[in-house]
Write a protein that holds these residues in place. Structure first.
Motif, PDB file in Angstrom:
ATOM      1  N   VAL A 196      21.802  -2.175 -57.592  1.00 52.21           N
ATOM      2  CA  VAL A 196      20.645  -2.845 -58.497  1.00 52.21           C
ATOM      3  C   VAL A 196      20.183  -4.004 -57.825  1.00 52.21           C
ATOM      4  CG1 VAL A 196      20.236  -4.225 -60.400  1.00 52.21           C
ATOM      5  CG2 VAL A 196      21.660  -2.188 -60.736  1.00 52.21           C
ATOM      6  N   GLU A 197      21.056  -4.788 -56.921  1.00 52.93           N
ATOM      7  CA  GLU A 197      20.478  -5.903 -56.105  1.00 52.93           C
ATOM      8  C   GLU A 197      19.698  -5.357 -54.838  1.00 52.93           C
ATOM      9  OE1 GLU A 197      21.930  -9.152 -56.033  1.00 52.93           O
ATOM     10  OE2 GLU A 197      22.621  -8.987 -58.041  1.00 52.93           O
ATOM     11  N   LEU A 198      20.008  -4.144 -54.249  1.00 51.99           N
ATOM     12  CA  LEU A 198      19.376  -3.687 -53.142  1.00 51.99           C
ATOM     13  C   LEU A 198      17.660  -3.215 -53.609  1.00 51.99           C
ATOM     14  CD1 LEU A 198      19.049  -2.744 -50.473  1.00 51.99           C
ATOM     15  CD2 LEU A 198      19.941  -0.469 -51.202  1.00 51.99           C
ATOM     16  N   SER A 199      17.598  -2.742 -54.830  1.00 51.25           N
ATOM     17  CA  SER A 199      16.626  -2.482 -55.344  1.00 51.25           C
ATOM     18  C   SER A 199      15.451  -3.817 -55.534  1.00 51.25           C
ATOM     19  CB  SER A 199      16.590  -1.655 -56.804  1.00 51.25           C
ATOM     20  OG  SER A 199      15.335  -1.330 -57.208  1.00 51.25           O
ATOM     21  N   LYS A 200      16.208  -4.715 -56.109  1.00 47.01           N
ATOM     22  CA  LYS A 200      15.348  -5.789 -56.306  1.00 47.01           C
ATOM     23  C   LYS A 200      15.091  -6.458 -54.818  1.00 47.01           C
ATOM     24  CE  LYS A 200      17.769  -7.359 -60.604  1.00 47.01           C
ATOM     25  NZ  LYS A 200      18.688  -8.383 -60.997  1.00 47.01           N
ATOM     26  N   TYR A 201      15.932  -6.292 -53.792  1.00 43.92           N
ATOM     27  CA  TYR A 201      15.646  -7.041 -52.604  1.00 43.92           C
ATOM     28  C   TYR A 201      14.367  -6.149 -51.827  1.00 43.92           C
ATOM     29  CZ  TYR A 201      16.569  -7.157 -47.359  1.00 43.92           C
ATOM     30  OH  TYR A 201      16.256  -7.204 -46.059  1.00 43.92           O
ATOM     31  N   ARG A 202      14.225  -4.890 -52.133  1.00 47.11           N
ATOM     32  CA  ARG A 202      13.352  -4.065 -51.563  1.00 47.11           C
ATOM     33  C   ARG A 202      11.930  -4.421 -52.114  1.00 47.11           C
ATOM     34  NH1 ARG A 202      16.003   1.489 -51.922  1.00 47.11           N
ATOM     35  NH2 ARG A 202      17.305   1.902 -50.093  1.00 47.11           N
ATOM     36  N   MET A 228      20.882 -16.768 -45.017  1.00 43.00           N
ATOM     37  CA  MET A 228      21.645 -18.091 -45.073  1.00 43.00           C
ATOM     38  C   MET A 228      20.420 -18.695 -45.841  1.00 43.00           C
ATOM     39  SD  MET A 228      24.496 -18.962 -42.363  1.00 43.00           S
ATOM     40  CE  MET A 228      23.226 -19.730 -41.099  1.00 43.00           C
ATOM     41  N   SER A 229      19.315 -18.705 -45.296  1.00 44.12           N
ATOM     42  CA  SER A 229      18.260 -19.460 -45.878  1.00 44.12           C
ATOM     43  C   SER A 229      17.511 -19.152 -47.017  1.00 44.12           C
ATOM     44  CB  SER A 229      17.158 -19.673 -44.867  1.00 44.12           C
ATOM     45  OG  SER A 229      17.326 -20.140 -43.590  1.00 44.12           O
ATOM     46  N   PHE A 230      17.662 -17.804 -47.360  1.00 44.49           N
ATOM     47  CA  PHE A 230      16.942 -17.235 -48.589  1.00 44.49           C
ATOM     48  C   PHE A 230      17.815 -16.339 -49.474  1.00 44.49           C
ATOM     49  CE2 PHE A 230      13.730 -17.717 -45.004  1.00 44.49           C
ATOM     50  CZ  PHE A 230      12.830 -18.620 -45.986  1.00 44.49           C
ATOM     51  N   GLY A 231      18.965 -16.090 -49.160  1.00 42.42           N
ATOM     52  CA  GLY A 231      19.993 -15.167 -49.697  1.00 42.42           C
ATOM     53  C   GLY A 231      20.311 -15.641 -51.195  1.00 42.42           C
ATOM     54  N   SER A 232      20.430 -16.969 -51.404  1.00 42.54           N
ATOM     55  CA  SER A 232      20.647 -17.453 -52.634  1.00 42.54           C
ATOM     56  C   SER A 232      19.688 -17.521 -53.721  1.00 42.54           C
ATOM     57  CB  SER A 232      21.202 -19.094 -52.619  1.00 42.54           C
ATOM     58  OG  SER A 232      20.116 -19.999 -52.119  1.00 42.54           O
ATOM     59  N   ASP A 233      18.473 -17.322 -53.249  1.00 41.47           N
ATOM     60  CA  ASP A 233      17.192 -17.152 -53.984  1.00 41.47           C
ATOM     61  C   ASP A 233      16.923 -15.942 -54.327  1.00 41.47           C
ATOM     62  OD1 ASP A 233      16.823 -19.992 -54.069  1.00 41.47           O
ATOM     63  OD2 ASP A 233      15.433 -20.012 -52.255  1.00 41.47           O
ATOM     64  N   LEU A 234      17.414 -14.787 -53.729  1.00 40.89           N
ATOM     65  CA  LEU A 234      17.267 -13.433 -53.963  1.00 40.89           C
ATOM     66  C   LEU A 234      18.520 -12.782 -54.752  1.00 40.89           C
ATOM     67  CD1 LEU A 234      15.871 -12.808 -50.340  1.00 40.89           C
ATOM     68  CD2 LEU A 234      14.545 -13.112 -52.508  1.00 40.89           C
ATOM     69  N   PRO A 235      18.123 -11.641 -54.830  1.00 44.89           N
ATOM     70  CA  PRO A 235      19.314 -10.732 -55.508  1.00 44.89           C
ATOM     71  C   PRO A 235      20.592 -10.713 -54.721  1.00 44.89           C
ATOM     72  CG  PRO A 235      17.249  -9.505 -55.406  1.00 44.89           C
ATOM     73  CD  PRO A 235      16.830 -11.014 -54.672  1.00 44.89           C
TER      74      PRO A 235
END
Length: 122
Positions: free
Chosen positions: A83-89, A115-122
């Motif tokens: 599910v997270e991969l789908s959101k990332y794509r 490290m910069s954007f991972g917390s804002d993304l799935p």
């Protein structure tokens, strides 16, 4: 880079290149792929922000290897990761953080990008 080469090779098939040359190139590419490729490279290709817009999901082998790594990684829920991969794509520029993340994809090393954007993304 192997995945990029594979894509370029597919484009060459339609070019005016003698069949004997294409056969030799194909054999060489496949031999090298078999020798050096492992499933963790598939994971890297899928999660590298530079390649986020590539159509990795169309490569059956890559996707199978990705899911195999998910299954053997302790503490990872494969269904949730999917599910997270789908959101990332599908990351789009619908807010400032996503715009910055998209702009930085090709400017940062993958680990720095996450490290910069991972917390804002799935």
């Amino acid at each position: 880079k192997s995945f990029e080469l594979q894509e370029h090779y597919k484009n060459l098939k339609s070019a005016e290149i003698p069949k004997v040359v294409m056969t030799a190139c194909s054999r060489s590419f496949n031999d090298r792929w078999s020798l050096y490729h492992n499933e963790y490279q598939s994971v890297g290709w899928i999660l590298n922000p530079v390649y986020r817009k590539h159509q990795q999901h169309t490569n059956k082998d890559v996707m199978q290897e990705f899911f195999r790594v998910l299954e053997i990684t302790p503490g990872v829920d494969a269904a949730e990761a999917t599910v997270e991969l789908s959101k990332y794509r599908k990351l789009r520029g619908n807010n400032q953080s996503n715009n910055s993340a998209t702009d930085a994809e090709s400017k940062l090393r993958p680990s720095d990008w996450w490290m910069s954007f991972g917390s804002d993304l799935p």
